[in-house]
Scaffold this motif. Sequence first.
Motif, mmCIF file in Angstrom:
data_model
loop_
_atom_site.group_PDB
_atom_site.id
_atom_site.type_symbol
_atom_site.label_atom_id
_atom_site.label_comp_id
_atom_site.label_asym_id
_atom_site.label_seq_id
_atom_site.Cartn_x
_atom_site.Cartn_y
_atom_site.Cartn_z
ATOM 1 N N ILE A 229 -9.377 -22.548 25.131
ATOM 2 C CA ILE A 229 -9.969 -21.901 24.049
ATOM 3 C C ILE A 229 -9.067 -21.330 23.569
ATOM 4 C CG2 ILE A 229 -11.625 -20.010 23.494
ATOM 5 C CD1 ILE A 229 -12.598 -22.497 24.674
ATOM 6 N N THR B 12 -17.668 -23.309 16.190
ATOM 7 C CA THR B 12 -16.682 -22.567 15.730
ATOM 8 C C THR B 12 -15.936 -23.504 14.885
ATOM 9 O OG1 THR B 12 -16.945 -20.323 15.156
ATOM 10 C CG2 THR B 12 -15.497 -20.802 13.767
ATOM 11 N N SER B 13 -15.148 -24.661 16.416
ATOM 12 C CA SER B 13 -13.562 -25.713 15.580
ATOM 13 C C SER B 13 -14.211 -26.547 14.858
ATOM 14 C CB SER B 13 -13.604 -25.596 17.474
ATOM 15 O OG SER B 13 -12.656 -24.626 17.979
ATOM 16 N N ILE C 67 -24.380 -25.176 13.141
ATOM 17 C CA ILE C 67 -24.953 -24.317 13.475
ATOM 18 C C ILE C 67 -26.060 -23.685 12.853
ATOM 19 C CG2 ILE C 67 -24.104 -23.445 11.145
ATOM 20 C CD1 ILE C 67 -21.687 -21.849 13.719
ATOM 21 N N VAL D 201 -7.089 -23.899 15.158
ATOM 22 C CA VAL D 201 -8.634 -23.658 14.041
ATOM 23 C C VAL D 201 -8.328 -23.101 13.023
ATOM 24 C CG1 VAL D 201 -10.485 -23.464 13.246
ATOM 25 C CG2 VAL D 201 -9.818 -25.466 15.372
ATOM 26 N N HIS E 133 -18.840 -20.567 21.261
ATOM 27 C CA HIS E 133 -18.373 -19.898 20.158
ATOM 28 C C HIS E 133 -17.505 -20.611 19.542
ATOM 29 C CE1 HIS E 133 -19.361 -17.785 16.848
ATOM 30 N NE2 HIS E 133 -18.288 -17.260 16.862
ATOM 31 N N VAL E 134 -15.961 -20.634 20.329
ATOM 32 C CA VAL E 134 -14.859 -21.186 20.268
ATOM 33 C C VAL E 134 -15.313 -22.025 19.440
ATOM 34 C CG1 VAL E 134 -12.919 -21.459 20.165
ATOM 35 C CG2 VAL E 134 -13.436 -18.925 20.551
ATOM 36 N N LEU E 135 -15.485 -22.874 20.578
ATOM 37 C CA LEU E 135 -15.985 -24.406 20.374
ATOM 38 C C LEU E 135 -16.810 -24.442 19.056
ATOM 39 C CD1 LEU E 135 -16.692 -26.202 23.669
ATOM 40 C CD2 LEU E 135 -14.266 -26.069 22.353
ATOM 41 N N TYR F 187 -20.094 -28.921 11.123
ATOM 42 C CA TYR F 187 -20.051 -27.512 11.548
ATOM 43 C C TYR F 187 -21.836 -27.498 10.953
ATOM 44 C CZ TYR F 187 -19.740 -22.844 11.022
ATOM 45 O OH TYR F 187 -19.710 -21.519 11.485
ATOM 46 N N ASP F 188 -21.699 -27.751 10.075
ATOM 47 C CA ASP F 188 -23.319 -26.597 9.404
ATOM 48 C C ASP F 188 -24.724 -27.886 10.310
ATOM 49 O OD1 ASP F 188 -22.267 -26.087 7.097
ATOM 50 O OD2 ASP F 188 -22.543 -27.140 6.018
ATOM 51 N N VAL G 197 -15.246 -26.674 12.601
ATOM 52 C CA VAL G 197 -14.530 -26.555 10.610
ATOM 53 C C VAL G 197 -14.027 -27.689 10.571
ATOM 54 C CG1 VAL G 197 -15.569 -24.519 10.238
ATOM 55 C CG2 VAL G 197 -13.501 -25.005 11.129
ATOM 56 N N ARG G 198 -12.812 -28.142 11.465
ATOM 57 C CA ARG G 198 -12.087 -29.029 11.776
ATOM 58 C C ARG G 198 -12.371 -30.207 12.258
ATOM 59 N NH1 ARG G 198 -8.159 -30.573 10.201
ATOM 60 N NH2 ARG G 198 -6.084 -30.008 10.452
ATOM 61 N N PHE H 134 -18.957 -13.779 28.573
ATOM 62 C CA PHE H 134 -18.081 -14.540 28.613
ATOM 63 C C PHE H 134 -18.705 -16.584 28.135
ATOM 64 C CE2 PHE H 134 -14.843 -17.083 31.020
ATOM 65 C CZ PHE H 134 -14.053 -17.495 30.983
ATOM 66 N N PHE H 135 -19.437 -16.894 28.738
ATOM 67 C CA PHE H 135 -19.891 -17.961 28.687
ATOM 68 C C PHE H 135 -20.243 -18.282 26.591
ATOM 69 C CE2 PHE H 135 -19.885 -18.136 33.117
ATOM 70 C CZ PHE H 135 -18.737 -19.271 33.723
ATOM 71 N N PHE I 240 -6.857 -24.352 8.986
ATOM 72 C CA PHE I 240 -8.100 -24.723 8.229
ATOM 73 C C PHE I 240 -7.772 -25.387 7.276
ATOM 74 C CE2 PHE I 240 -11.712 -23.293 6.050
ATOM 75 C CZ PHE I 240 -12.404 -23.781 7.054
ATOM 76 N N PHE J 28 -20.724 -24.004 6.391
ATOM 77 C CA PHE J 28 -19.105 -24.209 6.144
ATOM 78 C C PHE J 28 -18.581 -23.477 4.738
ATOM 79 C CE2 PHE J 28 -15.354 -26.556 3.909
ATOM 80 C CZ PHE J 28 -14.402 -26.869 4.818
ATOM 81 N N LEU K 278 -18.647 -16.837 24.306
ATOM 82 C CA LEU K 278 -17.122 -16.726 23.780
ATOM 83 C C LEU K 278 -16.803 -18.436 23.682
ATOM 84 C CD1 LEU K 278 -15.556 -16.208 21.792
ATOM 85 C CD2 LEU K 278 -14.526 -14.502 24.051
ATOM 86 N N LEU K 279 -16.935 -18.556 24.748
ATOM 87 C CA LEU K 279 -16.658 -20.753 25.119
ATOM 88 C C LEU K 279 -16.698 -20.944 24.657
ATOM 89 C CD1 LEU K 279 -15.683 -20.947 29.025
ATOM 90 C CD2 LEU K 279 -14.417 -20.103 27.547
ATOM 91 N N TYR L 124 -28.733 -22.241 14.953
ATOM 92 C CA TYR L 124 -29.136 -20.612 15.145
ATOM 93 C C TYR L 124 -29.950 -19.983 14.634
ATOM 94 C CZ TYR L 124 -23.889 -20.722 18.144
ATOM 95 O OH TYR L 124 -23.806 -20.803 18.644
#
Lengths: 169, 114
Positions: free
Chosen positions: A134, B25-26, B39, A141, B21-23, B35-36, B28-29, B15-16, A145, A75, B18-19, B42
């Motif tokens: 997306i 990363t989201s 992530i 986001v 990865h955006v989710l 998030y931790d 963090v919100r 492409f898949f 943020f 984070f 990427l979908l 990985y």
Amino acid sequence: MTATNSEAVLPAQGIEAPRSGRIDPKYLRSSASSGSFEMVAWVFMRVSGAALVVLIFVHLFSNLMVGEGIHQIDFAFVAGKWANPVWQFWDLTMLWLAMLHGTNGMRTIINDYAEKDSTRLWLKSILYLACAVIIILGTLVIFTFEPCLLDDAGNLMDYSPSFCESVVN
Amino acid sequence: MWSWVGHRITGVGIFFFLLVHVLDTSLVRVSPEAYDAVIGAYKHPIMIMGEIGLVGAIVFHAFNGLRIILVDFWKQGTRYHRQMLWAVMVLWFVTMVAFSIRHLMIFFEGWEGF
């Protein structure tokens, strides 16, 4: 061998394509309605592709190849990066270009392999919906943020990046 | 022909990812803990191998994409498309050796075991 058959040479102008006056325009291959979108999409794939090579290679290098690499990603790392407007803009551009590039590539593949009209329509509807969700989610986001989160007592949370201490206190 | 097949397969795979990865990363919100936690997945050895595969797909798609651009826009592009495919494969190999060594070294340095 290279001599041309004079009877096979068509005049450059003056003769209309066969039946051109008697066929509904929607059946003619020369209709101008959908031509320019595919041309714009073709150019977009090349322009966005070249940009994405730079955007993604720098993204991978700065996140995985320097510092502690994969172990540094948490984070606080994301918060530290997005405190810099350059990285916000970098990630935003990467998000939009990659999603539009990937969606257009998937559209091409669906058009190539899905033979039924209804199957193509369904697959492309799902694709465009996923793309919109997306892109909108990722954009929100990046811009909404909040890096420096406080707990109930008003103290900075453990996960916060180090620069928060000077911002909050 | 095979470069065309490879370009499609790597493109769909990226492409898949990427979908996903955006989710991820989201998150963090949602919260730092969420998030931790996600992530952290990985950093598992299996995912490290997956990351090398993902970067392999991205690097091939990138270099082969640049070759396609040269075939389309460079006057001599169609004449040298075969040599350029060899260049793509050599550059891919060199890039992947460098990336894999660096990624694995960093991984083993900070790895705390299962």
